[in-house]
Design a protein around this motif. Structure first.
Motif, PDB file in Angstrom:
ATOM      1  N   ASN A  39       0.828  -1.206   0.000  1.00  0.00           N
ATOM      2  CA  ASN A  39       0.000   0.000   0.000  1.00  0.00           C
ATOM      3  C   ASN A  39       0.863   1.257   0.000  1.00  0.00           C
ATOM      4  O   ASN A  39       0.580   2.233  -0.703  1.00  0.00           O
ATOM      5  N   GLU A  40       1.943   1.209   0.776  1.00  0.00           N
ATOM      6  CA  GLU A  40       2.869   2.337   0.834  1.00  0.00           C
ATOM      7  C   GLU A  40       3.593   2.504  -0.492  1.00  0.00           C
ATOM      8  O   GLU A  40       3.780   3.626  -0.985  1.00  0.00           O
ATOM      9  N   VAL A  41       3.998   1.380  -1.070  1.00  0.00           N
ATOM     10  CA  VAL A  41       4.688   1.421  -2.365  1.00  0.00           C
ATOM     11  C   VAL A  41       3.764   1.986  -3.438  1.00  0.00           C
ATOM     12  O   VAL A  41       4.159   2.844  -4.240  1.00  0.00           O
ATOM     13  N   GLU A  42       2.527   1.521  -3.450  1.00  0.00           N
ATOM     14  CA  GLU A  42       1.569   1.991  -4.449  1.00  0.00           C
ATOM     15  C   GLU A  42       1.320   3.487  -4.325  1.00  0.00           C
ATOM     16  O   GLU A  42       1.186   4.191  -5.326  1.00  0.00           O
ATOM     17  N   SER A  43       1.276   3.973  -3.092  1.00  0.00           N
ATOM     18  CA  SER A  43       1.077   5.403  -2.871  1.00  0.00           C
ATOM     19  C   SER A  43       2.217   6.209  -3.491  1.00  0.00           C
ATOM     20  O   SER A  43       1.988   7.248  -4.122  1.00  0.00           O
ATOM     21  N   LYS A  44       3.456   5.729  -3.330  1.00  0.00           N
ATOM     22  CA  LYS A  44       4.611   6.426  -3.899  1.00  0.00           C
ATOM     23  C   LYS A  44       4.639   6.323  -5.424  1.00  0.00           C
ATOM     24  O   LYS A  44       5.026   7.263  -6.116  1.00  0.00           O
ATOM     25  N   ILE A  45       4.231   5.169  -5.944  1.00  0.00           N
ATOM     26  CA  ILE A  45       4.163   5.008  -7.398  1.00  0.00           C
ATOM     27  C   ILE A  45       3.148   5.979  -7.984  1.00  0.00           C
ATOM     28  O   ILE A  45       3.379   6.600  -9.031  1.00  0.00           O
ATOM     29  N   ASN A  46       2.039   6.131  -7.297  1.00  0.00           N
ATOM     30  CA  ASN A  46       0.983   7.013  -7.808  1.00  0.00           C
ATOM     31  C   ASN A  46       1.449   8.463  -7.922  1.00  0.00           C
ATOM     32  O   ASN A  46       1.035   9.189  -8.836  1.00  0.00           O
ATOM     33  N   VAL A  47       2.301   8.886  -6.998  1.00  0.00           N
ATOM     34  CA  VAL A  47       2.850  10.245  -7.071  1.00  0.00           C
ATOM     35  C   VAL A  47       3.695  10.393  -8.335  1.00  0.00           C
ATOM     36  O   VAL A  47       3.581  11.370  -9.083  1.00  0.00           O
ATOM     37  N   LEU A  48       4.557   9.405  -8.583  1.00  0.00           N
ATOM     38  CA  LEU A  48       5.413   9.440  -9.768  1.00  0.00           C
ATOM     39  C   LEU A  48       4.589   9.315 -11.046  1.00  0.00           C
ATOM     40  O   LEU A  48       4.870   9.984 -12.049  1.00  0.00           O
ATOM     41  N   LYS A  49       3.563   8.481 -11.016  1.00  0.00           N
ATOM     42  CA  LYS A  49       2.708   8.315 -12.188  1.00  0.00           C
ATOM     43  C   LYS A  49       1.977   9.612 -12.530  1.00  0.00           C
ATOM     44  O   LYS A  49       1.803   9.946 -13.697  1.00  0.00           O
ATOM     45  N   GLU A  50       1.549  10.330 -11.513  1.00  0.00           N
ATOM     46  CA  GLU A  50       0.833  11.574 -11.749  1.00  0.00           C
ATOM     47  C   GLU A  50       1.720  12.579 -12.484  1.00  0.00           C
ATOM     48  O   GLU A  50       1.269  13.275 -13.406  1.00  0.00           O
ATOM     49  N   VAL A  51       2.991  12.647 -12.073  1.00  0.00           N
ATOM     50  CA  VAL A  51       3.949  13.511 -12.775  1.00  0.00           C
ATOM     51  C   VAL A  51       4.087  13.055 -14.234  1.00  0.00           C
ATOM     52  O   VAL A  51       4.117  13.871 -15.163  1.00  0.00           O
ATOM     53  N   SER A  52       4.150  11.757 -14.417  1.00  0.00           N
ATOM     54  CA  SER A  52       4.312  11.175 -15.756  1.00  0.00           C
ATOM     55  C   SER A  52       3.095  11.448 -16.628  1.00  0.00           C
ATOM     56  O   SER A  52       3.218  11.831 -17.802  1.00  0.00           O
ATOM     57  N   PHE A  53       1.906  11.230 -16.067  1.00  0.00           N
ATOM     58  CA  PHE A  53       0.674  11.499 -16.818  1.00  0.00           C
ATOM     59  C   PHE A  53       0.608  12.965 -17.238  1.00  0.00           C
ATOM     60  O   PHE A  53       0.252  13.283 -18.378  1.00  0.00           O
ATOM     61  N   ASN A  54       0.940  13.845 -16.293  1.00  0.00           N
ATOM     62  CA  ASN A  54       0.875  15.287 -16.578  1.00  0.00           C
ATOM     63  C   ASN A  54       1.868  15.685 -17.664  1.00  0.00           C
ATOM     64  O   ASN A  54       1.566  16.538 -18.516  1.00  0.00           O
ATOM     65  N   PHE A  55       3.073  15.086 -17.612  1.00  0.00           N
ATOM     66  CA  PHE A  55       4.069  15.404 -18.640  1.00  0.00           C
ATOM     67  C   PHE A  55       3.539  15.048 -20.017  1.00  0.00           C
ATOM     68  O   PHE A  55       3.627  15.845 -20.967  1.00  0.00           O
ATOM     69  N   LEU A  56       3.007  13.835 -20.156  1.00  0.00           N
ATOM     70  CA  LEU A  56       2.503  13.392 -21.452  1.00  0.00           C
ATOM     71  C   LEU A  56       1.321  14.251 -21.905  1.00  0.00           C
ATOM     72  O   LEU A  56       1.237  14.641 -23.072  1.00  0.00           O
ATOM     73  N   LYS A  57       0.433  14.550 -20.992  1.00  0.00           N
ATOM     74  CA  LYS A  57      -0.749  15.339 -21.350  1.00  0.00           C
ATOM     75  C   LYS A  57      -0.362  16.736 -21.827  1.00  0.00           C
ATOM     76  O   LYS A  57      -0.815  17.205 -22.884  1.00  0.00           O
ATOM     77  N   LYS A  58       0.507  17.395 -21.071  1.00  0.00           N
ATOM     78  CA  LYS A  58       0.909  18.758 -21.431  1.00  0.00           C
ATOM     79  C   LYS A  58       1.730  18.784 -22.724  1.00  0.00           C
ATOM     80  O   LYS A  58       1.555  19.667 -23.574  1.00  0.00           O
ATOM     81  N   SER A  59       2.612  17.808 -22.883  1.00  0.00           N
ATOM     82  CA  SER A  59       3.468  17.768 -24.073  1.00  0.00           C
ATOM     83  C   SER A  59       2.667  17.513 -25.343  1.00  0.00           C
ATOM     84  O   SER A  59       3.015  18.033 -26.412  1.00  0.00           O
ATOM     85  N   LEU A  60       1.620  16.728 -25.223  1.00  0.00           N
ATOM     86  CA  LEU A  60       0.859  16.336 -26.397  1.00  0.00           C
ATOM     87  C   LEU A  60      -0.322  17.263 -26.698  1.00  0.00           C
ATOM     88  O   LEU A  60      -0.994  17.098 -27.709  1.00  0.00           O
ATOM     89  N   THR A  61      -0.573  18.238 -25.802  1.00  0.00           N
ATOM     90  CA  THR A  61      -1.701  19.138 -26.051  1.00  0.00           C
ATOM     91  C   THR A  61      -1.274  20.583 -26.272  1.00  0.00           C
ATOM     92  O   THR A  61      -2.075  21.399 -26.710  1.00  0.00           O
ATOM     93  N   LYS A  62      -0.021  20.931 -25.939  1.00  0.00           N
ATOM     94  CA  LYS A  62       0.428  22.309 -26.116  1.00  0.00           C
ATOM     95  C   LYS A  62       0.471  22.693 -27.594  1.00  0.00           C
ATOM     96  O   LYS A  62       0.789  21.863 -28.434  1.00  0.00           O
TER      97      LYS A  62
END
Length: 366
Positions: free
Chosen positions: A343-366
């Protein structure tokens, strides 16, 4: 949006690297879930090694990268590729072909894996027509690059990329050295998907094995002593666990040929999913163990391949899992059986994934 991805196509044609093919599958799957049309650039250069290339190798003190590996399972890899991966209809065999007739796309992505372990133009999307988006996703530089000439060449290459993300934190420092202060640290594509996403492809396969340790090895092993093989087998005997071995890219020569299996990519995922434990020297062996929530130990590589250890050091440090790096001085059972707070590991992964999702979204929509 139509997206063309440059990744490890040429590599998996000569080496059955499960991580290389599945990380692309993961990135393709994620982007398609976001509504994009994605295809893999089929680029496999057949150009001869030129005098210019040899001189560059000498000046940059690079070791010969043209090593030959025997692909142990080309048929099953090709079947997976045909069934699950979307690709350019044309296979390019030279950069000039690619430059003169690039695949049509609204955006081009380079990554993941060690796409920046070399300086050839296609790795930096230099073929992309002007006006199209170019970005890297979880790109890796491989071994550390040093020297004045390297700095000039990498600075020149990275100017071609609109938006940069890297897979290792040290990649951020490299990018700054090469004039790019805008690089973002993101997760490997394999972590973009959930366990349930992969289970859609493997759950229909019935596991008939008795409880086992899945051991997955990449690159030449100096000796079985270096991976504590006797301790591993003694532990397996004590706990009545089988050992299932998959070894590639030179590691296979350290084991009895009859003991090694060469599964297809989905069978490899299934082996991790169903394992009691995973013991590996591979970054993607670690990454998929984490996705599948299977206890694991990673044994660092030695010799010429030791630079690859940096990949999982970064990931495990970020997730608070550095205790899963094998310590030869400690009993293997205490390390392997140590509980993991998923559960702790998943919580930390989710933080990193959110950064990753945002990078892809912003890069592909700008």
């Amino acid at each position: 949006m139509n997206i063309c991805i440059y990744s490890s196509y040429a590599w998996i044609k000569i080496a059955n690297n499960y991580g290389s093919i599945l990380q692309y599958f993961a990135l393709q799957t994620y982007l398609e879930k976001q509504g994009h049309q994605v295809y893999w650039l089929r680029f496999k250069s057949e150009e001869k090694v030129t005098l210019k290339y040899k001189i560059a190798n000498l000046l940059l003190k690079r070791k010969d990268r043209n090593r030959t590996y025997k692909h142990q399972n080309p048929k099953d890899f090709q079947e997976f590729e045909n069934k699950y991966l979307h690709e350019t209809p044309y296979e390019y065999t030279s950069y000039s072909q690619l430059k003169n007739n690039p695949p049509k796309a609204d955006a081009y992505i380079t990554g993941s894996d060690q796409v920046w372990a070399g300086l050839s133009a296609e790795r930096y999307l230099a073929f992309a027509p002007k006006g199209t988006k170019t970005l890297s996703y979880a790109a890796s530089f491989g071994s550390p690059k040093q020297g004045f000439l390297n700095k000039i060449l990498f600075t020149w290459r990275l100017k071609n990329i609109d938006y940069i993300s890297v897979r290792e934190k040290v990649g951020i420092d490299y990018c700054k050295t090469f004039g790019r202060n805008d690089a973002v640290y993101v997760c490997d594509p394999s972590l973009l998907l959930e366990k349930r996403d992969y289970e859609k492809f493997i759950n229909n396969k019935k596991n008939i094995r008795k409880p086992y340790i899945f051991s997955y090895w990449v690159n030449p092993i100096q000796s079985l002593e270096h991976i504590s093989w006797t301790k591993i087998t003694n532990y397996a005997n004590k706990t009545k666990l089988d050992i299932v071995i998959t070894a590639i890219q030179g590691a296979e020569f350290s084991f009895n040929k009859e003991k090694i299996i060469s599964p297809n990519p989905l069978e490899w995922l299934q082996l991790i999913h169903d394992a009691q434990y995973v013991i590996t020297s591979s970054f993607h062996g670690v990454a998929f163990s984490i996705v599948m929530k299977v206890p694991f130990l990673v044994i660092p590589q030695k010799g010429n391949s030791s630079a690859e250890n940096l990949r999982f050091y970064d990931l495990l440090d970020n997730l608070g899992l550095t205790e899963r790096i094998y310590d030869h001085s400690k009993p293997i059972d205490l390390q392997l059986e140590k509980s993991i707070n998923w559960n702790e590991v998943e919580s930390k992964i989710n933080v990193l994934k959110e950064v990753s999702f945002n990078f892809l979204k912003k890069s592909l929509t700008k």
